[in-house]
Write a protein that holds these residues in place. Structure first.
Motif, PDB file in Angstrom:
ATOM      1  N   ALA A  60       0.837  -1.212   0.000  1.00  0.00           N
ATOM      2  CA  ALA A  60       0.000   0.000   0.000  1.00  0.00           C
ATOM      3  C   ALA A  60       0.870   1.259   0.000  1.00  0.00           C
ATOM      4  O   ALA A  60       0.572   2.222  -0.715  1.00  0.00           O
ATOM      5  CB  ALA A  60      -0.928   0.000   1.210  1.00  0.00           C
ATOM      6  N   MET A  61       1.944   1.254   0.782  1.00  0.00           N
ATOM      7  CA  MET A  61       2.834   2.426   0.814  1.00  0.00           C
ATOM      8  C   MET A  61       3.552   2.606  -0.525  1.00  0.00           C
ATOM      9  O   MET A  61       3.706   3.726  -1.005  1.00  0.00           O
ATOM     10  CB  MET A  61       3.847   2.297   1.955  1.00  0.00           C
ATOM     11  N   MET A  62       3.975   1.499  -1.134  1.00  0.00           N
ATOM     12  CA  MET A  62       4.624   1.583  -2.446  1.00  0.00           C
ATOM     13  C   MET A  62       3.650   2.085  -3.506  1.00  0.00           C
ATOM     14  O   MET A  62       4.000   2.920  -4.337  1.00  0.00           O
ATOM     15  CB  MET A  62       5.176   0.220  -2.857  1.00  0.00           C
ATOM     16  N   ALA A  63       2.424   1.576  -3.477  1.00  0.00           N
ATOM     17  CA  ALA A  63       1.410   2.015  -4.447  1.00  0.00           C
ATOM     18  C   ALA A  63       1.138   3.507  -4.297  1.00  0.00           C
ATOM     19  O   ALA A  63       1.002   4.218  -5.293  1.00  0.00           O
ATOM     20  CB  ALA A  63       0.128   1.206  -4.264  1.00  0.00           C
ATOM     21  N   GLU A  64       1.073   3.981  -3.058  1.00  0.00           N
ATOM     22  CA  GLU A  64       0.859   5.409  -2.815  1.00  0.00           C
ATOM     23  C   GLU A  64       2.029   6.233  -3.352  1.00  0.00           C
ATOM     24  O   GLU A  64       1.832   7.272  -3.986  1.00  0.00           O
ATOM     25  CB  GLU A  64       0.668   5.666  -1.320  1.00  0.00           C
ATOM     26  N   GLU A  65       3.238   5.770  -3.109  1.00  0.00           N
ATOM     27  CA  GLU A  65       4.435   6.469  -3.602  1.00  0.00           C
ATOM     28  C   GLU A  65       4.428   6.553  -5.123  1.00  0.00           C
ATOM     29  O   GLU A  65       4.649   7.601  -5.706  1.00  0.00           O
ATOM     30  CB  GLU A  65       5.689   5.735  -3.118  1.00  0.00           C
ATOM     31  N   ILE A  66       4.133   5.433  -5.774  1.00  0.00           N
ATOM     32  CA  ILE A  66       4.155   5.396  -7.235  1.00  0.00           C
ATOM     33  C   ILE A  66       2.997   6.189  -7.824  1.00  0.00           C
ATOM     34  O   ILE A  66       3.124   6.776  -8.902  1.00  0.00           O
ATOM     35  CB  ILE A  66       4.158   3.935  -7.728  1.00  0.00           C
ATOM     36  N   SER A  67       1.874   6.260  -7.119  1.00  0.00           N
ATOM     37  CA  SER A  67       0.726   7.019  -7.636  1.00  0.00           C
ATOM     38  C   SER A  67       1.045   8.508  -7.771  1.00  0.00           C
ATOM     39  O   SER A  67       0.369   9.211  -8.521  1.00  0.00           O
ATOM     40  CB  SER A  67      -0.506   6.818  -6.745  1.00  0.00           C
ATOM     41  N   GLN A  68       2.057   8.977  -7.076  1.00  0.00           N
ATOM     42  CA  GLN A  68       2.476  10.383  -7.166  1.00  0.00           C
ATOM     43  C   GLN A  68       3.325  10.642  -8.399  1.00  0.00           C
ATOM     44  O   GLN A  68       3.647  11.790  -8.705  1.00  0.00           O
ATOM     45  CB  GLN A  68       3.282  10.772  -5.908  1.00  0.00           C
ATOM     46  N   MET A  69       3.710   9.600  -9.104  1.00  0.00           N
ATOM     47  CA  MET A  69       4.588   9.708 -10.269  1.00  0.00           C
ATOM     48  C   MET A  69       3.740   9.729 -11.539  1.00  0.00           C
ATOM     49  O   MET A  69       3.057   8.750 -11.832  1.00  0.00           O
ATOM     50  CB  MET A  69       5.572   8.542 -10.293  1.00  0.00           C
ATOM     51  N   PRO A  70       3.757  10.821 -12.300  1.00  0.00           N
ATOM     52  CA  PRO A  70       2.928  10.886 -13.513  1.00  0.00           C
ATOM     53  C   PRO A  70       3.344   9.847 -14.554  1.00  0.00           C
ATOM     54  O   PRO A  70       4.527   9.590 -14.759  1.00  0.00           O
ATOM     55  CB  PRO A  70       3.154  12.307 -14.039  1.00  0.00           C
ATOM     56  N   GLY A  71       2.339   9.211 -15.147  1.00  0.00           N
ATOM     57  CA  GLY A  71       2.583   8.262 -16.220  1.00  0.00           C
ATOM     58  C   GLY A  71       2.733   6.817 -15.780  1.00  0.00           C
ATOM     59  O   GLY A  71       2.906   5.943 -16.615  1.00  0.00           O
ATOM     60  N   TYR A  72       2.672   6.545 -14.485  1.00  0.00           N
ATOM     61  CA  TYR A  72       2.827   5.186 -13.976  1.00  0.00           C
ATOM     62  C   TYR A  72       1.473   4.604 -13.601  1.00  0.00           C
ATOM     63  O   TYR A  72       0.652   5.258 -12.983  1.00  0.00           O
ATOM     64  CB  TYR A  72       3.711   5.156 -12.727  1.00  0.00           C
ATOM     65  N   LYS A  73       1.265   3.352 -13.968  1.00  0.00           N
ATOM     66  CA  LYS A  73       0.088   2.587 -13.567  1.00  0.00           C
ATOM     67  C   LYS A  73       0.623   1.220 -13.167  1.00  0.00           C
ATOM     68  O   LYS A  73       1.252   0.540 -13.981  1.00  0.00           O
ATOM     69  CB  LYS A  73      -0.888   2.480 -14.733  1.00  0.00           C
ATOM     70  N   VAL A  74       0.442   0.823 -11.912  1.00  0.00           N
ATOM     71  CA  VAL A  74       1.113  -0.381 -11.424  1.00  0.00           C
ATOM     72  C   VAL A  74       0.149  -1.443 -10.932  1.00  0.00           C
ATOM     73  O   VAL A  74      -1.003  -1.153 -10.595  1.00  0.00           O
ATOM     74  CB  VAL A  74       2.091  -0.060 -10.270  1.00  0.00           C
ATOM     75  N   GLY A  75       0.632  -2.646 -10.899  1.00  0.00           N
ATOM     76  CA  GLY A  75      -0.036  -3.784 -10.293  1.00  0.00           C
ATOM     77  C   GLY A  75       1.011  -4.584  -9.549  1.00  0.00           C
ATOM     78  O   GLY A  75       2.173  -4.629  -9.960  1.00  0.00           O
TER      79      GLY A  75
END
Length: 82
Positions: A60-75
């Motif tokens: 959850a913390m990693m997903a939140e961190e990456i969500s702040q990065m434009p252009g990234y969509k993660v699973g």
């Protein structure tokens, strides 16, 4: 983008390494775009994590961190054996 992703994920003290693979697989059997990034993340033993912290918390913390990065969509998933 892979460099930025590795840099952000290495900020977590639970992470030992981050490796990335960019693009399609060699066989071309997957429908990924050339900008697809797969990322392997190594973790320190759970016994070294802060008391009470679970893997779901780290994800959850990693997903939140990456969500702040434009252009990234993660699973997130576990590795599998071929």
């Amino acid at each position: 983008m892979a460099d930025s992703l590795r840099h952000r994920l290495k900020k977590f003290p639970e992470v030992t390494y981050v490796m990335t693979q960019v693009g399609r697989d060699d066989e071309g059997t997957e429908a990924f775009s050339p900008s697809h990034i797969e990322c392997g993340v190594g973790l320190v033993p759970y016994s070294e994590w802060p008391r009470g912290m679970k893997k779901e918390d780290l994800v959850a913390m990693m997903a939140e961190e990456i969500s702040q990065m434009p252009g990234y969509k993660v699973g997130f998933s576990q590795p599998i054996n071929d």
